[in-house]
Design a protein around this motif. Structure first.
Motif, PDB file in Angstrom:
ATOM      1  N   CYS A  65      -5.325  11.406  -1.470  1.00 18.79           N
ATOM      2  CA  CYS A  65      -5.982  10.088  -0.784  1.00 18.79           C
ATOM      3  C   CYS A  65      -7.364  10.200  -1.328  1.00 18.79           C
ATOM      4  O   CYS A  65      -8.443   9.983  -0.760  1.00 18.79           O
ATOM      5  N   ASP A  72      -0.882   8.937  -4.706  1.00 17.75           N
ATOM      6  CA  ASP A  72      -2.036   9.419  -4.257  1.00 17.75           C
ATOM      7  C   ASP A  72      -2.006  10.351  -3.158  1.00 17.75           C
ATOM      8  O   ASP A  72      -2.277  10.205  -2.096  1.00 17.75           O
ATOM      9  N   LYS A  86       0.708  -1.262   0.121  1.00 17.88           N
ATOM     10  CA  LYS A  86       0.039  -0.237  -0.036  1.00 17.88           C
ATOM     11  C   LYS A  86       0.837   1.279  -0.123  1.00 17.88           C
ATOM     12  O   LYS A  86       0.571   2.207  -0.679  1.00 17.88           O
ATOM     13  N   PRO A  87       1.980   1.243   0.499  1.00 21.57           N
ATOM     14  CA  PRO A  87       2.840   2.490   0.625  1.00 21.57           C
ATOM     15  C   PRO A  87       3.219   3.035  -0.789  1.00 21.57           C
ATOM     16  O   PRO A  87       3.362   4.381  -1.097  1.00 21.57           O
ATOM     17  N   LYS A 127       0.156   4.956  -2.072  1.00 17.76           N
ATOM     18  CA  LYS A 127       0.045   5.879  -1.317  1.00 17.76           C
ATOM     19  C   LYS A 127       0.954   7.318  -1.835  1.00 17.76           C
ATOM     20  O   LYS A 127       0.457   8.354  -1.665  1.00 17.76           O
ATOM     21  N   ASP A 128       2.170   6.844  -2.186  1.00 19.38           N
ATOM     22  CA  ASP A 128       2.940   8.000  -2.505  1.00 19.38           C
ATOM     23  C   ASP A 128       2.516   8.604  -3.723  1.00 19.38           C
ATOM     24  O   ASP A 128       2.738   9.921  -4.059  1.00 19.38           O
TER      25      ASP A 128
END
Length: 1007
Positions: free
Chosen positions: A670, A667, A660-661, A664-665
């Motif tokens: 969010c 996005d 997931k990280p 997320k970098d």
């Protein structure tokens, strides 16, 4: 007009007090200025100081006859000119002789000088020409000269003085000094004036000759005081000189041959060797210049007439040549002096003024046709793309073959490295925050290719310049270059839906009635979901097209309004919507947008409810989770998807990487989505080997457009031929991680795939991967089976609400503050998950059956997925007061009784009952002997006077009044007099009453 400079001076006999001639004039004869010369001197002073002479002369002319005496005339002139350039006696006599009343002065202007009268009105009118002509309302076509045409400097400029100032300017710049420092020691008061001798002493040695010093003294000497103003000389020396640019830009003579654009000049010097206007013809036509201006105006959306309207004070449609040049400079349209002269000659009237209104109407033909009121049926078409955008250049066959090899090399690099070059080019293309133009210089283009490691040979680089260079602006068109090397990301522009004329056979598919209905239902579901999630009001996109407010607009404007909502449809879907809402009442080719709006906004609520108060609203169902189905995939794609997901699960089972990280970098906001290229990059970073075919299947399954395709009918043809565009489609990585997590759980719980305790560790590790948690966790215990749904009895519900109310009153909790933050629309309802989140913050000890009971008790009537939190808050806050007392001021609120608790809450066992009996007997005896008021001590900790205190406070009070109890006894007392299951608070009033009583009685086995 003023006379020529040669006739300014006339040789006459010397007159005492006359003006001293300059050094450049021969001393053999004495010269006296003429009337025009004196007036020019006054005009220059009056224009610089902005003085109105009429205010000075009008006070002496009480009868407004236009005549005053010569002495009064002299006083007024002295008051106007005394500050900088006073008039000599000779100059005054010349003016009196010219403007005096004939017969009152002699031939030499003497005689009755003090008693003669002067026509001051004629004098003031002559001087005020410098501000413009008067009485233009009677002569509107009168030519208005500029101030520099009226005022002739007196004395005329001396070329020798200009050379001296230039020499001083170079000296000061070379030595880094200042003119003020030369004379600062002589000027103690810093007034700017020194004597002539001090001025000569302060000038550096060997800089100028004696004659040049005399010239400076004469130029900056005050005629009244005789001192020299060195501040003024410092200003003239430090004044910036305007430098010419075009002459210095043409450093190298260019050959005007046909291959001048192919000249291989060093990179970075093309702007010096190729001027901006180098590709213009030597004598361009007016139409060519107007087309160039039209392109600039259409691109930047310039309202051209606004730059000239302020100069036209009388609104007659004409301005001067200088005003036209000033207005064009403000538009920042690059035109040289030759092109300006061609335009001025083309739009010049008989009096030499520029007809700007006619020019602006000619330029604005690119937006619309003029005089449409006289021809309302005329069709207005937007300019073609070929007219606005200059495409790529044509090369010879050999060069085209070589260019294809270069472009194929670039396409391979773009596909392998997945580059996105547009942001890098746009950084060089932006100018003062404006939009990009699609053009960069040769230096920027070659620099970016080198930065992105896409270097080519010098000959190939110049071949790229020759192919993609814009000849009019001598810059490289990087937009066409990006379309050539990356056609998937930057496709060719297509016209907007609805702009083309519809034909009966415009490629539409032959569909049945059921297929048409399915397409329409699918499109409407997509629009309702988009409007509900984005809170969109559909009328905002159609109201501007409906000028008559008849709720019917043309077909192409209806399609254009649908396109502005924010969703992309196919041409068939646009046509289906237009056909469904076609206006059949007589307006051919129109659509009823109001009916379309009402059908879409049913997702919010029914309309016209004020006229139907008894109607129960019917809210349209909206698919809140469009990623729940993958029925739009074919069987082969289903098989590929399953194999791919299984291989990915096997991969992460071995690698054990936190996934997931990485997503997320990318996005930052969010949103749960990333672009197609970012999704591919994340898989590459995770070292996942996915083929192009498998990657396309993953994109189709988890793309944002899957929400729309998931709702399509199976009978419709699949739209697999539409590739996913980077700028339009985004991948929902959260759904990808969720499905991959399910795949991993199914793989690890399969007995044929792994064994025992190892499976449990890997399963726990897989969950931690997708949650983004730490992986060094102890092995989890076996998951208990899910308990069945428990329904509470009415008495248990009453006890639950009583506990909630008691806690709210005890801790002064305002329940609505914890739930109102989730209600952004302020409509009094929130989702069940948000309701649970708020309750968990307030009441930590609520069980799952109790939460389900509260959700069912306060469930919204019209929306089962929502909870009416306002009703729940009012029920809890009834412990403080009754709601609506403003409307019932005489009502007596009923106080809340907190004694209604669960009777089994304070039940004790036999052993606990024995301990309680012993401690109560001991405490009663102590209280009786010492006469202690236990209640007063306990009430000190009850600040809100609601009858309970905490367990620690209860034990502290007993220790303070010397009634010691041990841990077992305090536990029994807390269980006996507690108000909740956690034994956090104790009913001290019941305890004090029991201690104070003579003997404890049992009721049903309970005290």
């Amino acid at each position: 007009m003023a006379p020529a400079v040669a006739s300014v001076y006339k040789p006459i006999s010397p007159i005492p007090g006359s003006y001293a001639p300059p050094a450049s004039v021969s001393p053999t004869s004495t010269l006296v200025p003429t009337v025009e010369t004196v007036e020019n001197k006054i005009r220059a002073h009056i224009f610089a100081k902005r003085i109105r002479l009429v205010d000075l002369f009008a006070d002496f002319d009480k009868l407004r006859s236009g005549l005053i005496t010569a002495s009064q005339f002299k006083r007024c002139l002295f008051g106007a000119m005394q500050s900088s350039a006073p008039l000599t006696e000779t100059e005054f006599e010349i003016l009196v002789r010219f403007y005096g009343v004939p017969g009152e002065f002699d031939a030499n202007g003497k005689g009755e000088v003090g008693g003669g009268r002067v026509k001051w009105v004629d004098f003031v009118d002559s001087i005020d020409k410098v501000f413009g002509a008067k009485k233009l309302e009677s002569t509107p076509t009168l030519y208005i000269p500029s101030p520099h045409e009226v005022v002739i400097p007196f004395p005329p400029p001396n070329p020798l003085l200009s050379d001296v100032i230039d020499r001083l300017r170079q000296y000061v710049k070379h030595h880094g000094s200042d003119v003020k420092t030369w004379f600062k020691d002589f000027d103690k008061y810093n007034g700017g004036y020194i004597t002539a001798n001090q001025f000569r002493r302060g000038i550096p040695q060997n800089v100028m000759s004696q004659e040049e010093e005399d010239l400076l003294v004469e130029q900056y000497c005050d005629k009244v005081t005789g001192s020299v103003n060195y501040f003024k000389m410092n200003t003239d020396v430090n004044r910036k000189v305007k430098r010419t640019r075009m002459d210095q830009a043409k450093l190298v003579k260019k050959d005007k041959g046909e291959n001048v654009e192919n000249e291989k000049v060093p990179i970075g010097t093309e702007e010096l060797l190729h001027a901006v206007t180098g590709y213009w013809p030597q004598h361009p036509s007016v139409r060519l210049i107007e087309e160039f201006i039209q392109k600039q105006v259409y691109r930047d959306r310039i309202r051209l007439i606004e730059f000239f309207r302020d100069y036209d004070r009388h609104n007659n449609g004409v301005i001067s040549e200088g005003q036209f040049r000033a207005g064009m400079e403000r538009t920042e349209i690059p035109l040289d002096d030759t092109q300006m002269k061609i335009l001025i000659n083309a739009y010049k009237d008989k009096e030499g003024r520029f007809m700007y209104r006619k020019f602006c109407f000619s330029i604005e033909e690119i937006f619309t046709k003029s005089n449409l009121l006289s021809d309302p049926l005329a069709e207005v078409h937007p300019p073609t793309r070929e007219f606005l955008v200059l495409g790529i250049n044509e090369l010879s066959k050999a060069e085209e073959a070589r260019m294809e090899i270069i472009l194929n090399h670039f396409r391979t690099l773009m596909r392998e490295r997945r580059l996105l070059l547009a942001p890098f080019f746009e950084d060089f293309d932006r100018k003062l925050g404006r939009n990009v133009r699609g053009l960069v210089t040769r230096s920027h283009f070659s620099r970016l290719l080198s930065t992105m490691r896409m270097d080519v040979k010098e000959t190939d680089l110049h071949l790229l310049f020759k192919k993609f260079e814009n000849k009019q602006q001598t810059k490289v068109n990087y937009i066409e270059f990006l379309r050539a090397i990356d056609p998937e990301t930057y496709p060719t522009n297509r016209p907007l839906p609805g702009t083309e004329v519809r034909t009966p056979t415009s490629g539409r598919r032959q569909q049945t009635v059921a297929s048409h209905a399915a397409v329409l239902q699918t499109v409407m579901d997509r629009l309702r979901y988009h409007a509900a999630t984005k809170r969109i009001r559909v009328s905002e996109f159609f109201r501007d097209f409906d000028k008559l407010r008849c709720y019917s607009i043309p077909r192409h404007e209806f399609i254009r309004g649908i396109n502005r909502i924010g969703l992309s449809f196919t041409d068939e879907e646009y046509e289906e919507l237009a056909d469904a809402y076609a206006d059949k009442s007589g307006k051919k080719g129109c659509c009823k947008w109001k009916e379309f709006e009402q059908d879409i906004e049913k997702v919010f609520n029914d309309t016209n409810l004020e006229s139907q108060p008894t109607k129960i609203p019917e809210v349209a169902n909206v698919n809140t989770n469009p990623f729940t189905s993958a029925d739009f995939l074919t069987n082969e794609e289903h098989i590929t998807l399953r194999k791919t997901m299984k291989s990915l699960a096997e991969h992460w089972k071995i690698r054990r990487t936190s996934i997931k990280p990485f997503f997320k970098d990318f996005d930052k906001l969010c949103t749960g989505h990333v672009t197609k290229i970012q999704f591919r990059q994340c898989l590459t970073y995770l070292k996942v080997d996915v083929s192009d075919a498998e990657f396309e299947v993953l994109c189709k399954r988890f793309s944002k457009s899957a929400a729309t395709r998931a709702m399509e009918d199976e009978a419709l043809e699949p739209r697999d031929n539409h590739p996913i565009k980077e700028n339009a489609e985004r991948i929902c990585y959260l759904m990808f991680l969720l499905e991959l997590n399910n795949e991993l759980e199914g793989l690890l719980t399969d007995p044929t795939a792994s064994n025992g305790a190892t499976d449990q560790k890997i399963l726990k590790y897989g969950k931690a991967i997708f949650a983004g948690e730490k992986i060094d966790l102890p092995a989890p215990a076996q998951t208990p089976p899910k308990r069945s749904k428990v329904v509470l009895s009415p008495s248990e519900v009453t006890n639950l609400l009583t506990r909630i109310k008691v806690k709210a009153k005890t801790e002064r909790i305002r329940v609505i503050d914890f739930m109102a933050d989730f209600d952004h629309l302020k409509h009094g309802k929130i989702t069940k998950n948000e309701f649970r989140r708020a309750l968990k913050v307030i009441y930590l000890n609520l069980t799952e059956p109790e939460l389900e009971t509260l959700e069912a008790l306060y469930q919204n009537t019209f929306d089962p997925g929502m909870v009416n939190y306002v009703q729940f808050s009012d029920a809890v806050e009834s412990v403080f007061t009754h709601k609506g007392l403003v409307h019932a001021p005489t009502m007596e609120p009923t106080p809340f009784e907190s004694s209604a608790v669960d009777p089994m809450l304070n039940a004790l066992t036999e052993s606990e009952q024995k301990i309680l009996d012993g401690v109560l007997v001991r405490l009663r005896e102590k209280v009786r002997q010492r006469r202690i008021d236990v209640l007063s001590y306990l009430e000190d900790f009850d600040f809100v006077k609601e009858g309970t205190i905490t367990t620690n406070q209860f034990r502290s009070v007993l220790g303070t009044i010397k009634l010691p109890v041990d841990d077992a006894e305090i536990t029994v007392l807390a269980r006996r007099f507690t108000q909740d299951k956690n034994m956090d608070r104790i009913n001290y009033r019941a305890f004090a009453a029991m201690i104070a009583s003579g003997a404890g009685e049992r009721v049903g086995g309970i005290w």
